[in-house]
Design a protein around this motif. Structure first.
Motif, PDB file in Angstrom:
ATOM      1  N   LEU A  65      -8.912 -74.767  29.359  1.00 48.57           N
ATOM      2  CA  LEU A  65     -10.141 -74.453  28.637  1.00 48.57           C
ATOM      3  C   LEU A  65     -11.022 -75.687  28.479  1.00 48.57           C
ATOM      4  N   THR A  66     -12.325 -75.470  28.631  1.00 50.84           N
ATOM      5  CA  THR A  66     -13.281 -76.523  28.293  1.00 50.84           C
ATOM      6  C   THR A  66     -13.548 -76.437  26.796  1.00 50.84           C
ATOM      7  N   GLU A  67     -14.171 -77.433  26.231  1.00 56.33           N
ATOM      8  CA  GLU A  67     -14.503 -77.396  24.809  1.00 56.33           C
ATOM      9  C   GLU A  67     -15.468 -76.250  24.513  1.00 56.33           C
ATOM     10  N   ASP A  68     -16.410 -75.972  25.429  1.00 51.52           N
ATOM     11  CA  ASP A  68     -17.335 -74.847  25.255  1.00 51.52           C
ATOM     12  C   ASP A  68     -16.593 -73.512  25.233  1.00 51.52           C
ATOM     13  N   GLN A  69     -15.471 -73.418  25.888  1.00 52.57           N
ATOM     14  CA  GLN A  69     -14.667 -72.200  25.876  1.00 52.57           C
ATOM     15  C   GLN A  69     -13.754 -72.165  24.656  1.00 52.57           C
ATOM     16  N   ARG A  70     -13.182 -73.305  24.308  1.00 49.32           N
ATOM     17  CA  ARG A  70     -12.222 -73.372  23.211  1.00 49.32           C
ATOM     18  C   ARG A  70     -12.868 -73.071  21.849  1.00 49.32           C
ATOM     19  N   GLN A  71     -14.054 -73.577  21.612  1.00 46.92           N
ATOM     20  CA  GLN A  71     -14.664 -73.435  20.285  1.00 46.92           C
ATOM     21  C   GLN A  71     -14.930 -71.984  19.883  1.00 46.92           C
ATOM     22  N   ILE A  99     -13.496 -69.290  21.033  1.00 48.86           N
ATOM     23  CA  ILE A  99     -12.190 -68.626  20.963  1.00 48.86           C
ATOM     24  C   ILE A  99     -11.533 -68.930  19.623  1.00 48.86           C
ATOM     25  N   SER A 100     -11.526 -70.201  19.245  1.00 43.14           N
ATOM     26  CA  SER A 100     -10.921 -70.612  17.966  1.00 43.14           C
ATOM     27  C   SER A 100     -11.633 -69.995  16.778  1.00 43.14           C
ATOM     28  N   THR A 101     -12.957 -69.944  16.843  1.00 37.92           N
ATOM     29  CA  THR A 101     -13.730 -69.385  15.730  1.00 37.92           C
ATOM     30  C   THR A 101     -13.445 -67.887  15.569  1.00 37.92           C
ATOM     31  N   VAL A 102     -13.471 -67.168  16.680  1.00 37.55           N
ATOM     32  CA  VAL A 102     -13.225 -65.720  16.621  1.00 37.55           C
ATOM     33  C   VAL A 102     -11.809 -65.429  16.115  1.00 37.55           C
TER      34      VAL A 102
END
Length: 88
Positions: free
Chosen positions: A72-78, A80-83
């Motif tokens: 995961l890139t940071e743009d993908q991880r953030q 996902i983590s928030t949801v």
């Protein structure tokens, strides 16, 4: 915008799904931008699963992308983590 994330895998192999509607959130515009980046972001050609790693299916307004840790890139991880309620 409705963002839905399903996470599978990990040590226990359990599935978890969560959704978030950005319409009335103060950070809604930022999450929408990150979700769009997650859909269009880079995915490694050889994104094979790793032992006990997580796999994600991200749905954003009818579009979906499948992603895997540790790719995961940071743009993908953030988003996902928030949801999933684990982030900011």
């Amino acid at each position: 915008m409705l963002i839905t994330v399903t996470r599978t895998g990990g040590f226990a192999g359990r599935e978890r799904t969560a959704s978030l509607d950005t319409e009335y959130r103060s950070d809604g515009a930022e999450l929408e931008l990150l979700a769009e980046r997650a859909l269009s972001g880079e995915r490694p050609a050889d994104g094979r699963p790793v032992p006990d790693g997580f796999s994600y299916v991200v749905h954003v307004d009818g579009k979906l992308v499948e992603l895997r840790d540790p790719y995961l890139t940071e743009d993908q991880r953030q988003p996902i983590s928030t949801v999933l309620g684990e982030g900011a």
